[in-house]
Design a protein around this motif. Sequence first.
Motif, mmCIF file in Angstrom:
data_model
loop_
_atom_site.group_PDB
_atom_site.id
_atom_site.type_symbol
_atom_site.label_atom_id
_atom_site.label_comp_id
_atom_site.label_asym_id
_atom_site.label_seq_id
_atom_site.Cartn_x
_atom_site.Cartn_y
_atom_site.Cartn_z
ATOM 1 N N ARG A 76 49.044 59.501 26.418
ATOM 2 C CA ARG A 76 47.734 59.400 27.067
ATOM 3 C C ARG A 76 46.829 60.506 26.536
ATOM 4 O O ARG A 76 47.283 61.643 26.374
ATOM 5 C CB ARG A 76 47.890 59.554 28.584
ATOM 6 N N HIS A 79 46.231 63.517 30.837
ATOM 7 C CA HIS A 79 47.341 63.256 31.768
ATOM 8 C C HIS A 79 48.594 62.774 31.035
ATOM 9 O O HIS A 79 49.335 61.928 31.537
ATOM 10 C CB HIS A 79 46.946 62.236 32.839
ATOM 11 N N ARG A 116 52.434 58.382 40.052
ATOM 12 C CA ARG A 116 52.632 59.249 38.879
ATOM 13 C C ARG A 116 51.773 60.496 39.054
ATOM 14 O O ARG A 116 50.569 60.404 39.272
ATOM 15 C CB ARG A 116 52.262 58.519 37.583
ATOM 16 N N SER A 137 48.221 59.636 40.995
ATOM 17 C CA SER A 137 47.868 58.217 40.906
ATOM 18 C C SER A 137 48.859 57.381 41.699
ATOM 19 O O SER A 137 50.064 57.541 41.536
ATOM 20 C CB SER A 137 47.932 57.733 39.461
ATOM 21 N N PHE A 165 32.536 62.713 29.695
ATOM 22 C CA PHE A 165 33.989 62.895 29.730
ATOM 23 C C PHE A 165 34.574 63.289 28.366
ATOM 24 O O PHE A 165 35.341 64.252 28.269
ATOM 25 C CB PHE A 165 34.663 61.635 30.280
ATOM 26 N N ARG A 362 34.453 55.097 34.452
ATOM 27 C CA ARG A 362 35.914 54.989 34.453
ATOM 28 C C ARG A 362 36.335 53.523 34.420
ATOM 29 O O ARG A 362 37.369 53.170 33.873
ATOM 30 C CB ARG A 362 36.505 55.647 35.704
ATOM 31 N N SER A 365 36.863 52.659 30.958
ATOM 32 C CA SER A 365 37.776 53.438 30.112
ATOM 33 C C SER A 365 39.255 53.084 30.252
ATOM 34 O O SER A 365 40.009 53.111 29.283
ATOM 35 C CB SER A 365 37.569 54.921 30.431
ATOM 36 N N TYR A 366 39.679 52.753 31.456
ATOM 37 C CA TYR A 366 41.127 52.662 31.679
ATOM 38 C C TYR A 366 41.771 51.446 31.017
ATOM 39 O O TYR A 366 42.855 51.550 30.457
ATOM 40 C CB TYR A 366 41.447 52.740 33.184
ATOM 41 N N GLN A 370 44.481 51.489 27.645
ATOM 42 C CA GLN A 370 45.800 50.822 27.632
ATOM 43 C C GLN A 370 45.939 49.958 26.380
ATOM 44 O O GLN A 370 47.052 49.756 25.882
ATOM 45 C CB GLN A 370 46.039 49.961 28.875
#
Length: 714
Positions: A76, A79, A116, A137, A165, A362, A365-366, A370
């Motif tokens: 990642r 994180h 996590r 999370s 960011f 966000r 982004s997530y 992935q």
Amino acid sequence: MSNSKKSKKQPTSPKDQNLEQFREEGRNKTMTTNQGVKVNDTNNSLKAGERGGTLLEDFILREKITHFDHERIPERIVHARGSGAHGYFELYENQSNYTKARIFTDTNRKTPVFVRFSTVAGSKGSADLARDVRGFSTKFYTEEGIFDLVGNNMPIFFIQDAMKFPDLIHAVKPEPDREIPQAASAHDTFYDFVSLTTETLHNHIWVMSDRAIPRSLRMMEGFGIHTFRLINEEGKSHFVKFHWKPLLGVHSVTWDEAVKIHGADTDFHRRDLWEAIEAGHYPEWELGFQIVPEEDEHKFDFDLLDPTKLIPEEMVPVQRIGKMTLNRNPDNFFAETEQVAFHPGHLVPGLDFTNDPLLQGRLFSYTDTQLSRLGSPNFHELPINRPINEVHNNQRDAHMRTTVNKGKTAYFPNSIGGGCPHLAKMAEGGFTSYEERIDASKIRERSESFNDHFSQPALFYRSLEEWEKNHVAAAYTFEIGKCTYDHIKKRMLYVIAQIDNELAKKVAKGIGMEIPKEIDNPINQAIGADADVQKYQPGKKKNYLDKSKALSQTHLKSDSIISRKIAFLVSDGFDGDDMMKVKKELEEKGAVPQLIATHGGTVKCDKGDEHKVDAALLTTESVLFDAIFVPGGEKSLEALLKEAKAKKFINEALKHCKAIAVNKEGEKLLDETYGKNFKDDASVYINDSVTNFIKGIANHRNWKREEKAQDIPA
Ligand code: HDD
């Protein structure tokens, strides 16, 4: 606190059953290739003669090596270092006034979760005790789909807009020319950015506090940070902030310990979480809602959409609405903790977003990350990421697809497939976005209501106890002292002075500089004044609350000593009865006493009984324990007194303000250390009751000792 002996491995929840079909174990099975062909030899490649060349046809060799060559996936970008666990969430009371989300209305449910925890800046293999924010999370596998609460252990964030960011992360990550320092913010690029971007200062002062060096992942709070929306059956919206409150209290180590733990056990937090769950000391957090009615949106001195602001609990109390328990360690780190994919955009009906510009960014982004990290839009098919309810849609194919979609139609509307999968009718609970009225111009600007960068860092600092303030000053001094550019150090002093002048004075003294008076506008000085920069300068400091109790760890304790590790320092000849009595009482309260002896193997007490040694002094360190007990026994003490490490154990525990108990001859060890100066200390127990010792352990640390104890050269 649950206290059963062992975590259960049988499928216990819908998510567990769902994972069970993917689990594999080779016990009592024959080895095969990935194609299922039985293998007779996995040690030797196929050769042309005993000493001859290896043959290309060796498919067993090729398969083994090829798979190995591709074992790693990208870590990642933030994180990267994390530890996970399974558990469940239970609701205390129906929250249907606020939300129709079934996990918050159905008190009969036990919703499976996977959590996590992580550090932010370091790589996957970095040390756990870095001074850093911790990620927190939670993936709720609800019957209506997945809800991810992707938060941190601090209630606010560094920046107000997702656009910044990449800048924030590039500044804190190792400097790109030399890839130094690993998992540390104490370097020029980070402070260059922080001092030029004053919106960071609130989260930054939290990072300078003890919250950034937790004693355990089980002893920290969690926060959803953004303001979200709860939507009830009538379609009414309430604003909400999510809080996780740990039942073990909020506790931290000191920076000196953190530095030493780095060397003694880089996996300190990961090990602690794993061991606690294996021992049945299941960590628990209560989930809290801070609710703000729609109509109160503008009644605060800050903007609810600004993620650098918290709502003080004095203004809006936290209602504890349910409890999460983590009760099972993962079976496979890679399959679960590494491949789990969180996303703040994973929501269920009854919840919705707000226009917080950090949250909105966000949401892009997530999923995007992935795709490169897990390599395919099918990452939702990985066992850990699968919802527990059924998934039906017309999305098809792509890398590593495992679902075998039947039928002719993969489009909507269709008549050939009977119009299926059909749309959820409202009665079946389909997701509908909150109908917020919007009437606005398209602009690339920051709202002026976000323009207050100093009031809340100042509130945070004011709310701390003296010992916490000292730690903050020491942290700033350490971090800024590590910078090499004088202009960055000066700019930092300048901005700290705007939070609190006394704090800035302490830091200035520590780094040997004056607080500059001439920089009246740090941002303009550095990047040149233009109209926009002028307009979005940090506003005047406001004082809407003197102190907030919830911000100081002093008020976040618990009286539990469950899972606290206590070092019993012994050698042959120790007082067996004494040791067993204290051990029994501590164990009854859930603590974990460990025999630390002058040698490994077993150690004999004065009655001649053999006791298994948990660790020899040589292989462990004082910083890995919460408290120390030295039982009596003439011979044992003689041997301990010959060991410099035994004295170091005591001196360090004293320095770190931990509880120390000595009985009978055990006092001799105290006398041969700095302990002789601390015999009147409130948490040094000489021939005292175990009950008092237990109170001292639960108190975590005697911070009143710190001023005197920091002179101990340990
Ligand atoms: Fe993020 C991971 C928390 C802002 C982009 N973030 C990540 C994780 C946590 C957070 C806990 C680790 C998830 C895991 O364990 O897999 N992030 C936050 C919080 C934020 C925040 C609390 C602000 C309130 N993040 C944020 C922004 C962006 C990202 C503004 C981008 C615009 N975050 C990511 C990411 C990561 C991530 C690059 C890396 C791995 C991943 O997503 O899955 O997409």
